[in-house]
Structures are given as structure tokens and as C-alpha cells.
Design a protein around this motif. Sequence first.
Motif, PDB file in Angstrom:
ATOM      1  N   GLU A 163      -7.294   0.785   5.711  1.00 57.85           N
ATOM      2  CA  GLU A 163      -8.307  -0.043   5.049  1.00 57.85           C
ATOM      3  C   GLU A 163      -9.695   0.212   5.646  1.00 57.85           C
ATOM      4  O   GLU A 163     -10.678   0.391   4.915  1.00 57.85           O
ATOM      5  N   ASN A 219      -9.176  -0.438  -4.385  1.00 55.08           N
ATOM      6  CA  ASN A 219      -9.592  -1.738  -3.868  1.00 55.08           C
ATOM      7  C   ASN A 219     -11.006  -1.687  -3.313  1.00 55.08           C
ATOM      8  O   ASN A 219     -11.812  -2.595  -3.531  1.00 55.08           O
ATOM      9  N   ASP A 273      -0.213   4.528  -2.355  1.00 55.48           N
ATOM     10  CA  ASP A 273      -0.789   3.435  -1.563  1.00 55.48           C
ATOM     11  C   ASP A 273      -2.201   3.792  -1.095  1.00 55.48           C
ATOM     12  O   ASP A 273      -3.080   2.919  -1.018  1.00 55.48           O
ATOM     13  N   ALA A 316      -4.398   3.247  -3.976  1.00 56.44           N
ATOM     14  CA  ALA A 316      -4.613   1.806  -4.157  1.00 56.44           C
ATOM     15  C   ALA A 316      -5.688   1.291  -3.198  1.00 56.44           C
ATOM     16  O   ALA A 316      -6.507   0.436  -3.566  1.00 56.44           O
ATOM     17  N   ALA A 317      -5.711   1.808  -1.971  1.00 54.96           N
ATOM     18  CA  ALA A 317      -6.751   1.406  -1.013  1.00 54.96           C
ATOM     19  C   ALA A 317      -8.126   1.853  -1.501  1.00 54.96           C
ATOM     20  O   ALA A 317      -9.117   1.111  -1.362  1.00 54.96           O
ATOM     21  N   ILE A 322       1.702   7.087   4.976  1.00 49.61           N
ATOM     22  CA  ILE A 322       1.713   6.182   3.824  1.00 49.61           C
ATOM     23  C   ILE A 322       1.827   7.021   2.553  1.00 49.61           C
ATOM     24  O   ILE A 322       1.505   8.212   2.545  1.00 49.61           O
ATOM     25  N   SER A 323       2.301   6.397   1.504  1.00 49.01           N
ATOM     26  CA  SER A 323       2.455   7.115   0.239  1.00 49.01           C
ATOM     27  C   SER A 323       1.084   7.405  -0.367  1.00 49.01           C
ATOM     28  O   SER A 323       0.112   6.673  -0.141  1.00 49.01           O
ATOM     29  N   LYS A 375       4.006  11.644   0.761  1.00 47.36           N
ATOM     30  CA  LYS A 375       3.501  10.844   1.870  1.00 47.36           C
ATOM     31  C   LYS A 375       2.680  11.732   2.795  1.00 47.36           C
ATOM     32  O   LYS A 375       3.006  12.904   2.999  1.00 47.36           O
TER      33      LYS A 375
END
Length: 356
Positions: free
Chosen positions: A334, A293, A286, A289-290, A282-283, A230
Motif C-alpha cells: 500500500e 485503490n 491484488d 487492486a492496490a 502477492i498476486s 504472483k
Amino acid sequence: MKILLTGAAGFIGFHVANRLLKDGHTVVGIDSLNHYYDLHLKVDRLQELGIDRNNIAYKTRIDSDIYPGFIFGQLNLEDKDGLNKAFEKAQFDLVIHLAAQAGVRYSLTHPDAYISSNIVGFVNVLECCRNYGVRHLVFASSSSVYGLNDEAPFTTDQNTDHPISLYAATKKSNELMAHSYSHLFQIPVTGLRFFTVYGPWGRPDMAPFLFTKAIIDGKPLKVFNYGEMKRDFTYVDDIVEGVARIMNFPPNPDPEWKSSNSDISSSTAPYKIYNIGKNAPISLMDFIAALENEIGKKAIVEFLPMQAGDLTATYADVADLIQRIDYKPTTSIEDGVRKFVKWYRTYYKITKPSYY
């Protein structure tokens, strides 16, 4: 104010310079322009600040074509005579010291670079602050000083005597050196422990940059500790806001301070250490993943064991910075990732969809 900014061609230094100049300060920026990572990126940052890249190789002083208050000079902090001349000529009100040999993993193979830049270079800065009456020194420390601490979030009253990389040890040393000069010569000194800064114009050796490049290029990205990590990812504009505010608040001595029962981040000297970060870890998965995306493409992940010198998690408690300057990072992951990926595509001229 007239401000000396070291590391002006660096990632954070570039953004700080831009902010200070827009705020109307006079800024003298210096940087060694070493080859730790792509020199073109450093020069391009300077060009964004109005420094003609064609003059860098042969001019000791370059005036900005964009900001009348900005002067840049290539200077190595180990050059004690050159640094003294700069201080003597300019008579700085404030010094923001961001220059350093960065990188945890690089310190495993190039230890000498860290001693030269982070120790010798820093003591030269301290000596100049002492000799030329600087009113406030703000310097960059690092979350890496927390080392073997495993109590989250990290607070500035925790012990930092167990670093796990030479880079971290040099940053801890900087804090100790700064305190001694603050105590001996009453120099107001503020140290900022940065937590995983990312954003446009970022460093190519850091995870956000490496991951973005790998995803876009369709190459495997290396994820250490099998993704069980993290980070307190902090968007660069939030860091810059903190620097721009805290520079106007030099610390005062605390006459009631006692080593046995007081905050170890302050002192009877005009000295203070702060964490500066998002305060919302945050991990790593994650964060990836952002990026996926935003890029529109899945990452090819190569899971690897933990690397020497890395921390499993970093998490900043910034309560004292909130109290002092009302510091409130506002950029979501994001939004930050979107701005970074947009810059990356523009800078590297990636015009076709990443899945092409």
C-alpha cells in the motif's frame, strides 16, 4: 569509498547513486544511455543527481551540481579501452555493477543486445576488477535464473540450470563468470538476485508502470496467464538498503566447502549469491487492486495467455541475507504503490483526477 556504479542512469542505479552520495561516498557513475526505453527518463534521473542534461551530449566527464562526490560519464561497457581508462584513473575501492540489457520479452526479439551487454560487457568489468585491485564487486543477478524451478520460495541452494529466457541465461552466465574470476584471482564477489523491484522513477517496460499508465489513461491493461501470477514485489528503497549494507561485507572463502554437501551459493572462493526481495509475494490481481485503490479508478483488464519466458510465480527466501546484514524489507504494498503513483502523477504532470 571511491565507487564505480554502472547503470547509474537506470532505475535501481539512480536510487543506489542517491543513497551512496548521501552517505558520503565518492561515486563515478557510467551508463550507455541506450534507447531500450525512453531516454528522457534516464536523463531526468541524472538531472535529479545534479548532472546538467545539456552537457551529456558532448562532455565525457560531468560533475554534479548537487553532489561534489558524483561524476558521470556516458560509456558503453563493451568499450574495453574506455573502461580500462576509467579504472586506471580512479582506482576504485568497490564496483557496483547494475548495468545490463534488461527485459525478458525483449530478449525474444533482440538476443544480440543481451550477449553484447550482459556477457561481453560483464567480462570487461571482471577483467578491470582483476587488473586494478578492486576490493569488492557487487553485481545484479535476477530471480529469472530460477527458470523451471517450481518449489516456492526460491532459495539460493536450488538448481538454476534451466532458464527459460535468454535474459535469464545471461544472468546465470554472469554468476558463473563471476565465480571463475573470484576463484582464479581471489576477487571478493557478491551477486544479488533481484525480485520485481518497483517504485518512483521505475522502468516503463515493467508491470507497475504499464498498469498505472493504462488505468490512468483508461486503456486496457494486458494481464498474462489470465492473472494467475504472483510476484515478490519489492519497493526500491528496500533494495537500496540491502545494496548499501552488503557492499560493506565482502564474502570470505569457505575452506570447509564441499560441492557434494554444501551451499551452492558459496564456495572455497570469496564468492556469495543472495536473493534480495520482499519475501512476501502477492498476486498480480491484488497488486492491480492496490493501484486501482490509489488511483481511484477501475482497470480495464485484458486477460491473455502466458507469455514465453515468464515465470508463474517468484518468491524470495532471504534468510541468508537476514543473517548476514539483518535485511528486513519494511515497505508495504500500500505504501509503495502510493509513493509510486504520487511520483507518476507528478512526473507526468497529471493534475486532474484520473477519472476526469
